[in-house]
Write a protein that holds these residues in place. Structure first.
Motif, PDB file in Angstrom:
ATOM      1  N   THR A 101      16.963 -38.104 -27.629  1.00 36.50           N
ATOM      2  CA  THR A 101      17.215 -39.461 -28.093  1.00 36.50           C
ATOM      3  C   THR A 101      16.219 -40.422 -27.468  1.00 36.50           C
ATOM      4  O   THR A 101      16.149 -40.550 -26.255  1.00 36.50           O
ATOM      5  CB  THR A 101      18.655 -39.892 -27.746  1.00 36.50           C
ATOM      6  OG1 THR A 101      19.561 -38.981 -28.335  1.00 36.50           O
ATOM      7  CG2 THR A 101      18.944 -41.285 -28.263  1.00 36.50           C
ATOM      8  N   VAL A 102      15.453 -41.084 -28.319  1.00 32.73           N
ATOM      9  CA  VAL A 102      14.483 -42.073 -27.849  1.00 32.73           C
ATOM     10  C   VAL A 102      14.952 -43.448 -28.324  1.00 32.73           C
ATOM     11  O   VAL A 102      15.173 -43.669 -29.511  1.00 32.73           O
ATOM     12  CB  VAL A 102      13.066 -41.781 -28.372  1.00 32.73           C
ATOM     13  CG1 VAL A 102      12.089 -42.818 -27.832  1.00 32.73           C
ATOM     14  CG2 VAL A 102      12.625 -40.372 -27.985  1.00 32.73           C
ATOM     15  N   LEU A 103      15.098 -44.343 -27.372  1.00 34.05           N
ATOM     16  CA  LEU A 103      15.538 -45.704 -27.647  1.00 34.05           C
ATOM     17  C   LEU A 103      14.380 -46.668 -27.422  1.00 34.05           C
ATOM     18  O   LEU A 103      13.584 -46.479 -26.505  1.00 34.05           O
ATOM     19  CB  LEU A 103      16.675 -46.093 -26.701  1.00 34.05           C
ATOM     20  CG  LEU A 103      17.840 -45.124 -26.561  1.00 34.05           C
ATOM     21  CD1 LEU A 103      18.773 -45.585 -25.459  1.00 34.05           C
ATOM     22  CD2 LEU A 103      18.563 -44.990 -27.868  1.00 34.05           C
ATOM     23  N   ALA A 104      14.297 -47.695 -28.241  1.00 33.84           N
ATOM     24  CA  ALA A 104      13.317 -48.753 -28.022  1.00 33.84           C
ATOM     25  C   ALA A 104      14.032 -49.949 -27.414  1.00 33.84           C
ATOM     26  O   ALA A 104      15.069 -50.384 -27.911  1.00 33.84           O
ATOM     27  CB  ALA A 104      12.653 -49.157 -29.333  1.00 33.84           C
ATOM     28  N   ILE A 105      13.475 -50.460 -26.342  1.00 30.57           N
ATOM     29  CA  ILE A 105      13.960 -51.686 -25.716  1.00 30.57           C
ATOM     30  C   ILE A 105      12.959 -52.778 -26.071  1.00 30.57           C
ATOM     31  O   ILE A 105      11.780 -52.674 -25.735  1.00 30.57           O
ATOM     32  CB  ILE A 105      14.071 -51.538 -24.192  1.00 30.57           C
ATOM     33  CG1 ILE A 105      15.046 -50.410 -23.834  1.00 30.57           C
ATOM     34  CG2 ILE A 105      14.476 -52.865 -23.548  1.00 30.57           C
ATOM     35  CD1 ILE A 105      14.988 -49.993 -22.377  1.00 30.57           C
TER      36      ILE A 105
END
Length: 120
Positions: free
Chosen positions: A5-9
């Protein structure tokens, strides 16, 4: 799922983004930080992220404007909107855009983690 899981902040507050990356990393999430919405757009495809954690008050492209831009192009992953300037109008707009959550800074990391645990 967290391992992939890759999240963008998307937040212009470097200290906040760094702290959030540290917390999310400790729970197995990979993160990429963008200091502005225009930086995310310039980097390419927002759809490659499992979720966006977006500060509402960004400039020159607000968090809401960024999400609308991505959504209108069919490239908007689920979003969590965060703000240090909470108000009823922001909450209404975030809900109208279909956010996963609306969190007012400072918030407990457990609140964000509970939301992210429901990503499919």
């Amino acid at each position: 799922m967290r391992a992939t899981t890759v999240l963008a902040i998307v937040d212009d507050d470097e200290a906040f983004a760094r702290a959030l990356r540290r917390v999310l990393g400790a729970y197995g999430y990979a993160t990429v930080h963008f200091p502005s919405g225009t930086d995310l757009v310039a980097a390419g495809d927002g759809a490659c992220f499992a979720c966006l954690v977006i500060d509402i008050e960004l400039g020159p492209l607000s968090g809401f404007d960024l999400y609308r831009f991505l959504r209108d192009r069919g490239r908007a992953p689920p979003a969590v909107f965060v703000t240090g300037q909470g108000c009823p109008a922001y909450l209404r707009e975030a809900l109208a855009l279909g956010c996963l959550a609306y969190l007012e800074k400072p918030f407990e990391s457990a609140d964000l983690l509970r939301v992210l645990d429901h990503l499919a």
